[in-house]
Design a protein around this motif. Structure first.
Motif, short mmCIF file in Angstrom:
data_model
loop_
_atom_site.label_atom_id
_atom_site.label_comp_id
_atom_site.label_asym_id
_atom_site.label_seq_id
_atom_site.Cartn_x
_atom_site.Cartn_y
_atom_site.Cartn_z
N VAL A 1 1.77 12.63 85.88
CA VAL A 1 1.77 12.10 87.25
C VAL A 1 1.11 10.73 87.30
CG1 VAL A 1 0.84 12.44 89.59
CG2 VAL A 1 1.92 14.35 88.40
N ALA A 2 -0.07 10.61 86.69
CA ALA A 2 -0.80 9.34 86.73
C ALA A 2 -0.02 8.22 86.04
CB ALA A 2 -2.17 9.50 86.06
N ILE A 3 0.54 8.51 84.89
CA ILE A 3 1.23 7.46 84.12
C ILE A 3 2.53 7.03 84.80
CG2 ILE A 3 2.40 6.96 81.95
CD1 ILE A 3 0.18 8.55 80.56
N PHE A 4 3.32 7.98 85.27
CA PHE A 4 4.58 7.61 85.92
C PHE A 4 4.35 6.93 87.26
CE2 PHE A 4 6.46 10.44 82.80
CZ PHE A 4 7.65 9.81 82.51
N ALA A 5 3.40 7.44 88.05
CA ALA A 5 3.12 6.80 89.35
C ALA A 5 2.56 5.40 89.13
CB ALA A 5 2.13 7.64 90.15
N GLY A 6 1.67 5.24 88.16
CA GLY A 6 1.12 3.93 87.86
C GLY A 6 2.18 2.96 87.37
N ALA A 7 3.08 3.44 86.52
CA ALA A 7 4.15 2.59 86.00
C ALA A 7 5.07 2.14 87.14
CB ALA A 7 4.95 3.31 84.92
N ALA A 8 5.40 3.05 88.04
CA ALA A 8 6.25 2.69 89.18
C ALA A 8 5.57 1.65 90.06
CB ALA A 8 6.58 3.94 90.01
N GLY A 9 4.28 1.83 90.33
CA GLY A 9 3.54 0.89 91.15
C GLY A 9 3.40 -0.47 90.50
N GLN A 10 3.09 -0.48 89.22
CA GLN A 10 2.90 -1.74 88.51
C GLN A 10 4.21 -2.51 88.40
OE1 GLN A 10 -0.37 -2.61 87.34
NE2 GLN A 10 0.62 -4.61 87.32
N LEU A 11 5.29 -1.81 88.13
CA LEU A 11 6.60 -2.46 88.03
C LEU A 11 7.00 -3.08 89.36
CD1 LEU A 11 9.07 -3.07 86.27
CD2 LEU A 11 10.00 -0.87 86.99
N LEU A 12 6.83 -2.32 90.44
CA LEU A 12 7.16 -2.83 91.76
C LEU A 12 6.27 -4.01 92.14
CD1 LEU A 12 9.20 -2.32 93.97
CD2 LEU A 12 7.61 -0.72 95.01
N PHE A 13 4.99 -3.92 91.81
CA PHE A 13 4.06 -5.02 92.08
C PHE A 13 4.50 -6.30 91.38
CE2 PHE A 13 0.19 -7.39 90.88
CZ PHE A 13 -0.27 -7.73 92.15
N LEU A 14 4.93 -6.17 90.13
CA LEU A 14 5.37 -7.35 89.36
C LEU A 14 6.68 -7.90 89.90
CD1 LEU A 14 4.51 -6.17 85.74
CD2 LEU A 14 3.28 -7.85 87.12
N LEU A 15 7.56 -7.02 90.39
CA LEU A 15 8.84 -7.48 90.93
C LEU A 15 8.69 -8.16 92.28
CD1 LEU A 15 11.18 -4.52 89.96
CD2 LEU A 15 11.12 -6.80 88.95
N LEU A 16 7.70 -7.70 93.06
CA LEU A 16 7.51 -8.27 94.41
C LEU A 16 6.64 -9.52 94.31
CD1 LEU A 16 6.92 -5.00 96.43
CD2 LEU A 16 8.98 -6.37 96.36
#
Length: 195
Positions: A180-195
């Motif tokens: 949960v932590a790794i996938f949620a963090g990866a989704a957040g970090q990827l979106l942060f970098l894209l935005l």
């Protein structure tokens, strides 16, 4: 239900990973914070080795806090500490803290609400719709405090909360304290970098 409440109270104690990392990295340094969590992980691994391989320490077995799959394997606290190390190493501090917080609070609310009021079970999982929705609400609450200073934080928060909830439902054999932590963090970090 009593056993689950005790387990979730101990699960809440997993926040010490988050607090320890942030406090140590702020006052002493990030390398020392990683070293501290790594030493804690090594200590926990040694204790789990003694418990699983040699039946020691017996005192933990008396509390009967381990699930069936954990009785002969590592407990969730190992994976939670590992998740803290991976999250803080791979993601920005706000996203790592949010992902880790979602792992703790989302799991607590999903399990307690799901066990108490869950009626609609997923076919492919032992989880319930009610528990998943409660976990999602807890994920939003948990992540808000860490993410609200970021640009487009609502998008990042929703992506992380949805990811955490979906991963929680689909994780069966692996330990959700890590996934949960790794996938949620990866989704957040990827979106942060894209935005």
């Amino acid at each position: 239900m009593r056993k689950e409440i005790i387990r979730k109270f101990l699960h809440l104690a997993g926040y010490w990973n988050l607090v320890a990392f942030i406090v140590i990295s702020e006052f002493i340094g990030e390398k020392i914070a990683f070293l501290f969590l790594t030493l804690i992980l090594l200590l926990l691994l040694e204790l789990e080795y003694l418990r699983v391989e040699h039946g020691l320490p017996q005192i933990l077995s008396q509390f009967n806090i381990f699930r069936k799959k954990e009785q002969s394997a590592f407990g969730g606290h190992i994976f939670m500490t590992l998740a803290a190390i991976v999250c803080f190493a791979a993601f920005s501090r706000a996203i790592a803290a949010a992902a880790f917080s979602m792992t703790v609070l989302g799991d607590i609310f999903a399990a307690l609400i799901g066990k108490k009021w869950g009626r609609f079970r997923f076919i492919f999982s032992n989880k319930t719709l009610e528990g998943t929705l409660a976990g999602f609400a807890a994920n939003i609450f948990a992540g808000y405090f860490f993410l609200n200073s970021l640009n487009n934080f609502w998008l990042i928060l929703l992506a992380m909360a949805i990811t955490a909830s979906i991963v929680e439902v689909f994780t069966q054999k692996l330990d959700d304290n890590l996934t949960v932590a790794i996938f949620a963090g990866a989704a957040g970090q990827l979106l942060f970098l894209l935005l």
